[in-house]
Design a protein around this motif. Structure first.
Motif, PDB file in Angstrom:
ATOM      1  N   LYS A 200       0.821  -1.218   0.000  1.00 30.96           N
ATOM      2  CA  LYS A 200       0.000   0.000   0.000  1.00 30.96           C
ATOM      3  C   LYS A 200       0.852   1.265   0.000  1.00 30.96           C
ATOM      4  N   THR A 201       2.170   1.110  -0.184  1.00 30.38           N
ATOM      5  CA  THR A 201       3.149   2.209  -0.213  1.00 30.38           C
ATOM      6  C   THR A 201       3.227   2.961   1.113  1.00 30.38           C
ATOM      7  N   GLU A 202       2.813   2.313   2.199  1.00 28.15           N
ATOM      8  CA  GLU A 202       2.985   2.898   3.525  1.00 28.15           C
ATOM      9  C   GLU A 202       4.332   2.419   4.079  1.00 28.15           C
ATOM     10  N   TYR A 203       5.385   2.987   3.493  1.00 28.06           N
ATOM     11  CA  TYR A 203       6.725   2.443   3.699  1.00 28.06           C
ATOM     12  C   TYR A 203       7.232   2.613   5.125  1.00 28.06           C
ATOM     13  N   THR A 204       6.896   3.703   5.765  1.00 29.49           N
ATOM     14  CA  THR A 204       7.382   3.918   7.133  1.00 29.49           C
ATOM     15  C   THR A 204       6.794   2.882   8.091  1.00 29.49           C
ATOM     16  N   LYS A 205       5.492   2.628   7.971  1.00 30.70           N
ATOM     17  CA  LYS A 205       4.852   1.627   8.825  1.00 30.70           C
ATOM     18  C   LYS A 205       5.383   0.229   8.493  1.00 30.70           C
ATOM     19  N   ALA A 206       5.564  -0.029   7.222  1.00 27.01           N
ATOM     20  CA  ALA A 206       6.111  -1.333   6.832  1.00 27.01           C
ATOM     21  C   ALA A 206       7.515  -1.527   7.394  1.00 27.01           C
ATOM     22  N   LYS A 207       8.292  -0.459   7.368  1.00 27.62           N
ATOM     23  CA  LYS A 207       9.659  -0.523   7.897  1.00 27.62           C
ATOM     24  C   LYS A 207       9.651  -0.903   9.373  1.00 27.62           C
ATOM     25  N   ASN A 208       8.716  -0.361  10.128  1.00 28.10           N
ATOM     26  CA  ASN A 208       8.639  -0.691  11.565  1.00 28.10           C
ATOM     27  C   ASN A 208       8.355  -2.177  11.775  1.00 28.10           C
ATOM     28  N   GLU A 209       7.465  -2.747  10.971  1.00 29.67           N
ATOM     29  CA  GLU A 209       7.125  -4.165  11.123  1.00 29.67           C
ATOM     30  C   GLU A 209       8.309  -5.058  10.758  1.00 29.67           C
ATOM     31  N   PHE A 210       8.990  -4.739   9.658  1.00 34.72           N
ATOM     32  CA  PHE A 210      10.146  -5.543   9.264  1.00 34.72           C
ATOM     33  C   PHE A 210      11.278  -5.429  10.286  1.00 34.72           C
ATOM     34  N   ASN A 211      11.430  -4.245  10.871  1.00 38.84           N
ATOM     35  CA  ASN A 211      12.455  -4.066  11.903  1.00 38.84           C
ATOM     36  C   ASN A 211      12.176  -4.943  13.120  1.00 38.84           C
ATOM     37  N   LEU A 212      10.891  -5.084  13.481  1.00 34.09           N
ATOM     38  CA  LEU A 212      10.537  -5.951  14.613  1.00 34.09           C
ATOM     39  C   LEU A 212      10.961  -7.394  14.347  1.00 34.09           C
ATOM     40  N   VAL A 213      10.744  -7.858  13.139  1.00 30.18           N
ATOM     41  CA  VAL A 213      11.130  -9.232  12.801  1.00 30.18           C
ATOM     42  C   VAL A 213      12.646  -9.397  12.888  1.00 30.18           C
ATOM     43  N   VAL A 214      13.395  -8.424  12.372  1.00 30.50           N
ATOM     44  CA  VAL A 214      14.856  -8.524  12.340  1.00 30.50           C
ATOM     45  C   VAL A 214      15.452  -8.432  13.737  1.00 30.50           C
ATOM     46  N   GLU A 215      14.920  -7.537  14.550  1.00 35.21           N
ATOM     47  CA  GLU A 215      15.540  -7.257  15.850  1.00 35.21           C
ATOM     48  C   GLU A 215      15.063  -8.202  16.959  1.00 35.21           C
ATOM     49  N   GLN A 216      13.810  -8.656  16.904  1.00 29.87           N
ATOM     50  CA  GLN A 216      13.265  -9.420  18.013  1.00 29.87           C
ATOM     51  C   GLN A 216      13.164 -10.921  17.748  1.00 29.87           C
ATOM     52  N   TYR A 217      13.249 -11.347  16.505  1.00 34.41           N
ATOM     53  CA  TYR A 217      13.074 -12.769  16.194  1.00 34.41           C
ATOM     54  C   TYR A 217      14.280 -13.240  15.373  1.00 34.41           C
ATOM     55  N   LEU A 218      15.381 -13.405  16.082  1.00 29.84           N
ATOM     56  CA  LEU A 218      16.647 -13.718  15.414  1.00 29.84           C
ATOM     57  C   LEU A 218      16.637 -15.098  14.785  1.00 29.84           C
ATOM     58  N   ASP A 219      15.828 -16.010  15.295  1.00 30.28           N
ATOM     59  CA  ASP A 219      15.805 -17.380  14.782  1.00 30.28           C
ATOM     60  C   ASP A 219      14.671 -17.616  13.789  1.00 30.28           C
ATOM     61  N   SER A 220      13.937 -16.593  13.453  1.00 30.87           N
ATOM     62  CA  SER A 220      12.800 -16.777  12.549  1.00 30.87           C
ATOM     63  C   SER A 220      13.283 -16.979  11.111  1.00 30.87           C
ATOM     64  N   ASN A 221      12.568 -17.847  10.396  1.00 27.47           N
ATOM     65  CA  ASN A 221      12.910 -18.033   8.988  1.00 27.47           C
ATOM     66  C   ASN A 221      12.428 -16.874   8.119  1.00 27.47           C
ATOM     67  N   LYS A 222      11.737 -15.917   8.724  1.00 31.57           N
ATOM     68  CA  LYS A 222      11.314 -14.713   8.014  1.00 31.57           C
ATOM     69  C   LYS A 222      12.323 -13.578   8.153  1.00 31.57           C
ATOM     70  N   ARG A 223      13.357 -13.792   8.928  1.00 26.49           N
ATOM     71  CA  ARG A 223      14.290 -12.692   9.200  1.00 26.49           C
ATOM     72  C   ARG A 223      15.035 -12.256   7.926  1.00 26.49           C
ATOM     73  N   SER A 224      15.500 -13.192   7.128  1.00 28.60           N
ATOM     74  CA  SER A 224      16.220 -12.823   5.903  1.00 28.60           C
ATOM     75  C   SER A 224      15.310 -12.074   4.930  1.00 28.60           C
ATOM     76  N   ASP A 225      14.057 -12.536   4.813  1.00 30.66           N
ATOM     77  CA  ASP A 225      13.102 -11.839   3.946  1.00 30.66           C
ATOM     78  C   ASP A 225      12.796 -10.443   4.470  1.00 30.66           C
ATOM     79  N   ALA A 226      12.711 -10.320   5.795  1.00 30.44           N
ATOM     80  CA  ALA A 226      12.451  -9.006   6.382  1.00 30.44           C
ATOM     81  C   ALA A 226      13.614  -8.050   6.118  1.00 30.44           C
TER      82      ALA A 226
END
Length: 270
Positions: A200-226
């Motif tokens: 939806k081109t809401e890049y700032t909000k999307a960035k916050n969600e991807f940052n949560l995956v990268v920073e808080q879920y180090l073992d998630s298989n979604k981390r590389s995609d995030a």
């Protein structure tokens, strides 16, 4: 006296003959008499005219060749641009297909886990539920809470995968993340929410969600995609330096992942 007159006459005759011999030969004009003009100046004047014509013809050919080369180069540039666009579309489709396959794999794993747990009720259901004589309301609440978490996540996912109602899926994932912050589905839920916001081109909000995956879920298989998505978000925000850093992190930390395969050409094009 007679000798002097004779010598004077001889010298006069010689002088006259010399003057006559020095006169130029007659010139015949071919346009008037049909004869060939014998003036040597006519032959010398035709030479530069022939060279000039050759130079003009040569310049004309060079100009035509240069124009043809420019046209060919323009066509090559247009073809290269089309190839780049097609490559980008192919990369996007490959990434989307990879995401669908990963998501299907995760759903099968989750289904298998739920079936396994369902076959072992003694490990999940309190003893009050197993005992037929004690079906207390408290035990029912605990069991239904697990179902609520699963149903809430499945409901949000189905809005994306089955119903294609992406706008309605956004508040569903947001509600799931609020109600079940410690869920095992949390990294996937944040990633899906970020993906929906990115579309939806809401890049700032999307960035916050991807940052949560990268920073808080180090073992998630979604981390590389995030991480890959964070790089793409930075590109959309014209932060190429930050995008480059994220692409490099993907290649360094997940060199064999599908995200790395997508990050490498994008990094080379920056």
């Amino acid at each position: 006296m007679k000798l002097n007159k004779f010598l004077f006459g001889m010298s006069f005759a010689v002088t006259t003959l010399a003057v006559v011999a020095a006169e130029s030969a007659p010139v015949i004009d071919i346009t008037k008499t049909g004869a060939i003009k014998s003036s040597p100046s006519q032959y010398t004047s035709s030479v530069p005219e022939t060279m000039a014509e050759k130079l003009v013809n040569l310049e004309r050919k060079l100009d035509a060749r240069n124009r043809a080369q420019v046209k060919v180069q323009r066509q090559l540039d247009e073809l290269q641009n089309e190839v780049n666009e097609l490559r980008g579309v192919t990369e996007l489709h490959t990434h989307q297909l990879s995401q669908v396959l990963n998501r299907q794999r995760e759903l099968y794993q989750e289904l298998d886990r739920r079936v396994t747990e369902a076959l072992k009720p003694e490990n999940n259901v309190p003893a009050a539920i197993i005992a037929p004589a004690k079906a207390s309301s408290d035990a029912s609440i605990n069991y239904s809470t697990n179902l609520t978490e699963n149903q809430a996540y499945d409901s949000a996912v189905n809005l994306v995968l089955k119903d294609k109602q992406y706008d309605k899926a956004i508040p569903e994932f947001q509600a799931f993340n609020r109600n079940f912050p410690n869920s095992s589905y949390a990294p996937n839920a944040h990633y899906w929410l970020g993906q929906l916001l990115f579309n939806k081109t809401e890049y700032t909000k999307a960035k916050n969600e991807f940052n949560l995956v990268v920073e808080q879920y180090l073992d998630s298989n979604k981390r590389s995609d995030a991480m890959l998505k964070l790089a793409m978000v930075e590109q959309k925000l014209n932060n190429n330096a930050a995008a480059k850093i994220w692409y490099q992190k993907v290649l360094a930390q997940y060199p064999d992942s599908s995200a790395a395969q997508l990050a490498k050409p994008r990094l080379e094009n920056l």
